[in-house]
Every structure is written in C-alpha cells, then in structure tokens.
Design a protein around this motif. Structure first.
Motif, short mmCIF file in Angstrom:
data_model
loop_
_atom_site.label_atom_id
_atom_site.label_comp_id
_atom_site.label_asym_id
_atom_site.label_seq_id
_atom_site.Cartn_x
_atom_site.Cartn_y
_atom_site.Cartn_z
N TRP A 1 -12.52 -1.18 2.94
CA TRP A 1 -12.84 -1.38 4.37
C TRP A 1 -11.65 -0.93 5.21
CZ3 TRP A 1 -17.62 -3.07 6.01
CH2 TRP A 1 -17.77 -3.26 7.39
N ASN A 2 -11.83 0.17 5.96
CA ASN A 2 -10.74 0.64 6.81
C ASN A 2 -11.22 0.82 8.24
OD1 ASN A 2 -11.83 3.38 7.12
ND2 ASN A 2 -11.26 3.66 4.97
N TRP A 3 -10.42 1.44 9.07
CA TRP A 3 -10.71 1.51 10.50
C TRP A 3 -12.02 2.24 10.79
CZ3 TRP A 3 -11.19 6.12 13.16
CH2 TRP A 3 -10.78 7.28 12.49
N MET B 1 -6.76 -3.64 6.66
CA MET B 1 -7.51 -2.60 5.96
C MET B 1 -7.33 -2.72 4.45
SD MET B 1 -7.19 0.79 8.37
CE MET B 1 -5.57 0.49 9.08
N ASN C 1 -14.77 1.86 9.32
CA ASN C 1 -15.89 0.92 9.25
C ASN C 1 -16.03 0.11 10.53
OD1 ASN C 1 -14.63 0.98 6.19
ND2 ASN C 1 -16.86 1.01 6.22
N ASP C 2 -14.99 0.10 11.35
CA ASP C 2 -15.01 -0.63 12.62
C ASP C 2 -14.79 0.31 13.79
OD1 ASP C 2 -15.36 -3.19 11.47
OD2 ASP C 2 -13.21 -3.30 11.02
N THR D 1 -8.78 -2.21 13.05
CA THR D 1 -9.03 -3.12 11.93
C THR D 1 -7.70 -3.67 11.43
OG1 THR D 1 -10.94 -1.81 11.26
CG2 THR D 1 -10.02 -3.30 9.62
#
Length: 269
Positions: A257-259, A253, A261-262, A250
């Motif tokens: 919303w950070n890594w 960030m 979430n992906d 990501t």
C-alpha cells in the motif's frame, strides 16, 4: 519500502546437467557446486551495490510474502551453506577469505559427487575466478539488451542467468515451479512431489497450512539447485514539499500500500 519481488540467479536444469537427466543426483550436485560458490559472494556484492537498501535472502520467494520462511522458523537455513554430506560449510567467526576458501572446498565435494575429477584449491575473491581455479569455467556475459536475455530464457537455451521476479500478493508457485507452469522454461523442473504440493496449497485458504506447504516446496526447489536467492531490495519514493501537501500523503507506506492507493487524497500546494 520493500519491493514486491526479489533478485536471483537462475540455473536451467536441462542445460546444466550430467548426462541426459537434469533430475539426477549427479546433476543436482553439479548445480549445487556452482550455486555454493555463487552464494558465498552474495553479501559482499549486495552490500557494495545496494548498501542498506537491500538484504541477502535465502529462499526463492520475496521476503515481503507471508509465506517467506523466517530466521526463527524451524529448519531455516542459509542458502547453499551445507556441503555434499549436509554438514555446515561455515563456522562463526570466519573471515570473508576463509568463507571463500570453504565454499570452494565444498564445491569440490559436490563436483566429485557429480562424477568430476578435481584437484587442489587456491584462494581468490570472485566466483568466476574461484570456479576456474577448481576446474570450472564460468563465462559471464553482460547483455546490454534485456530482451535478448529473456528470449534465451523463454527458449530454454539459457544456462545461468541473473534476473529478478516481480511477486504477487498471493505466493502461488504454480507459474514458476510447477512442471506445467508458464514460466517453468526458466528452470525445467520436473518433480512430481513439488507439483503435488503446489496444487494442494492452491486448493486451501488456511494460511498457516499453506505456509508449511510452501516451505516444503521451497526446500525441493533448493535441492534441485536451480535458483540462487540473491537480494530483497527497497523502493524509494521521493516527493517535493514545495509541490505537495505532505500531510495528505499516505503516512505509512508498505510493500502492498503506497501513495498511489490514496492518490485521490493527495493535494498540491
């Protein structure tokens, strides 16, 4: 990225009061005197411990929230920076030592308004020493097991305590500050106006209107002097470029919303 939460010192209104009424002006002045001395040492403590990875905050709400007051907002005020007559304690250009002395002098005014008899003030650099010199003994206990502290907080027996809140995306204040909130035992606030504002803010979705309501609510909390906002810290994510394809991480960030979430997009080398 900034952490969704903040650090604070809490003061239980039912345990730190004058007489039997934690909501009285005298009780509020007692807590304001203590909070004023604690607040003046925030800058030096946070700077020495966190450095650039945290900043001092002035309202009991995470700075990451859309409802958090901004420096440019009308009525914004540094926490516990006015005296018992609502005059500024500090002036531009004051040295740290001058600020510490001014804070102690202001605390005396609050203690006198609370009904205490006080004498003259001397210089010092730590909150507990400062309070001792003006007739207040602040006993600091370093509790090794955090659960012991939380047990005292939940039982309503803690007087002052240092902790941190984990915030949520929506800044609803019911849990902590409403008289019927599940965490109200921390502060024991019983304020009908505060309860009304919190319930009104819960009933609408207009973010601009809710921001104004929450500012009024925060001002009431500060007037009760049951919470000294201390810091907003950052979280640090560290990755190995040998193991992770960084271009699949990501890129921007944020608090929300950070890594993780992906995570389905992340690739390993």
């Amino acid at each position: 990225v900034d952490n969704l939460g903040y650090g604070y010192v809490g003061i239980n209104a039912d345990n730190v009061k004058v007489g039997d009424d934690g909501s009285s002006d005298a009780s509020k002045n007692l807590r304001k005197g203590l909070a004023t001395v604690l607040a003046v040492y925030r800058d030096v403590c946070i700077d020495s411990y966190y450095g650039k990875w945290a900043n001092v905050i002035n309202y009991p709400i995470s700075d990451t929230s859309w409802a958090a007051p901004k420096v440019t907002d009308a009525g914004y005020q540094v926490a516990f920076s006015t005296d018992v007559n609502d005059n500024p304690i500090y002036t531009d250009g004051m040295s740290d030592e001058e600020k510490y002395a001014a804070a102690k002098q202001a605390a005396l005014g609050f203690f006198e308004a609370a009904g205490y008899t006080v004498e003259n003030v001397m210089m010092c650099t730590l909150a507990s020493d400062a309070l001792k010199e003006i007739g207040m003994e602040l006993r600091v206990t370093d509790i090794a097991n955090a659960s012991d502290l939380f047990s005292q907080m939940q039982a309503g027996t803690a007087e002052l305590f240092a902790a941190a809140w984990q915030a949520t995306v929506d800044p609803d204040m019911y849990q902590i500050y409403h008289s019927q909130g599940t965490s109200n035992y921390n502060y024991d606030i019983k304020d009908a106006k505060l309860d009304e504002i919190i319930m009104d803010a819960r009933s609408i979705t207009d973010q601009e209107a809710r921001t104004l309501m929450y500012k009024d609510a925060l001002d009431i909390v500060m007037d009760w002097a049951v919470e000294v906002p201390i810091y907003q810290r950052a979280n640090c994510f560290i990755f190995s470029t040998e193991r992770i394809k960084i271009d699949t991480l990501t890129p921007d960030m944020t608090t929300y919303w950070n890594w993780m979430n992906d995570v389905e997009r992340l690739e390993l080398n």
